[in-house]
Design a protein around this motif. Structure first.
Motif, PDB file in Angstrom:
ATOM      1  N   SER A  27      39.569  -8.915 -18.524  1.00 32.06           N
ATOM      2  CA  SER A  27      39.436 -10.049 -19.428  1.00 32.06           C
ATOM      3  C   SER A  27      38.954  -9.620 -20.809  1.00 32.06           C
ATOM      4  O   SER A  27      38.012  -8.837 -20.937  1.00 32.06           O
ATOM      5  N   THR A  33      35.231 -10.124 -21.745  1.00 31.92           N
ATOM      6  CA  THR A  33      34.209  -9.195 -21.267  1.00 31.92           C
ATOM      7  C   THR A  33      33.606  -8.434 -22.445  1.00 31.92           C
ATOM      8  O   THR A  33      34.276  -8.168 -23.439  1.00 31.92           O
ATOM      9  N   LEU A  64      36.697 -10.350 -12.390  1.00 33.87           N
ATOM     10  CA  LEU A  64      36.731 -10.813 -13.776  1.00 33.87           C
ATOM     11  C   LEU A  64      36.066  -9.813 -14.714  1.00 33.87           C
ATOM     12  O   LEU A  64      35.826 -10.113 -15.886  1.00 33.87           O
ATOM     13  N   ASN A 110      43.136 -15.778 -16.954  1.00 36.52           N
ATOM     14  CA  ASN A 110      42.428 -15.562 -15.695  1.00 36.52           C
ATOM     15  C   ASN A 110      43.253 -16.258 -14.617  1.00 36.52           C
ATOM     16  O   ASN A 110      42.861 -17.286 -14.066  1.00 36.52           O
TER      17      ASN A 110
END
Length: 209
Positions: A113, A116, A161, A95
């Motif tokens: 990501s 997720t 994100l 990240n």
């Protein structure tokens, strides 16, 4: 040659490049079970991935950042050279905003990501295929950080994100309806047509640094 579009009966062809065998197997199975993305080949090395992309000319390439020590920018450039019409989505545990900005500026359609949820990640991959390349999706030149409210910036950060509206609502302590209103407002300000497009435009405008 890929068309970046799939019919209702034709899944998106994809090459999955990741040096973690567990992820390759698990995520490949998840994609196959979902049915919207067809993994036509997978590879655990940069060179093997580029070769698979050149052979299959997929609509989508799912690329990890850390692959056998090869800089991801180098792998991305090679993929673009052998299959310029393929949409490349970065899926990683990292990240790191500067890295995300560099890769999206170099043409990656998404920076997602691995943390997720599977359903949200697949939705984002499908959306990435439908999103225009970054060179066609620049943010408004006049857009400044102050153009977005503090809450809109928070929602935008969490969208970047790949968090769902439910996840964003939980983290910010607001309702999903409120998240949707903030998202709609920031989409209007950015001139964006989707979550992926909003992140790209915000990144181009320097709003995610």
């Amino acid at each position: 040659m890929p068309t970046n579009e799939a019919t209702a009966t034709e899944p998106i062809s994809a090459v999955l490049i990741d040096d973690h065998r567990v992820f390759l197997d698990a995520f490949g199975s998840l994609l196959q079970n979902d049915g919207r993305i067809d993994v036509v080949a997978s590879a655990a090395t940069s060179s093997g991935g580029v070769e698979a992309v050149e052979t299959h000319q997929p609509v989508l390439v799912i690329l990890d950042v850390d692959i056998d020590g090869t800089p991801v920018e180098q792998t991305l450039r090679k993929i673009q050279r052998v299959s310029p019409q393929s949409a490349v989505a970065i899926v990683t545990m990292h990240n790191h905003a500067p890295l995300r900005d560099v890769l999206q500026g170099a043409g990656a359609r998404a920076f997602l990501s691995k943390s997720t949820s599977g359903a949200v990640l697949i939705d984002a991959l499908v959306e990435a295929v439908a999103t225009a390349p970054a060179v066609q999706a620049k943010g408004p030149a006049h857009l400044e950080r102050e153009s977005l409210t503090q809450r809109e910036r928070e929602v935008l950060r969490l969208i970047s994100l790949a968090q769902s509206n439910k996840q964003i609502a939980s983290e910010l302590g607001i309702t999903e309806g409120t998240v949707k209103r903030h998202a709609y407002s920031l989409f209007q300000k950015l001139g964006a047509t989707s979550r992926v497009d909003a992140v790209r435009r915000a990144s181009n405008a320097g709003l995610l640094s």
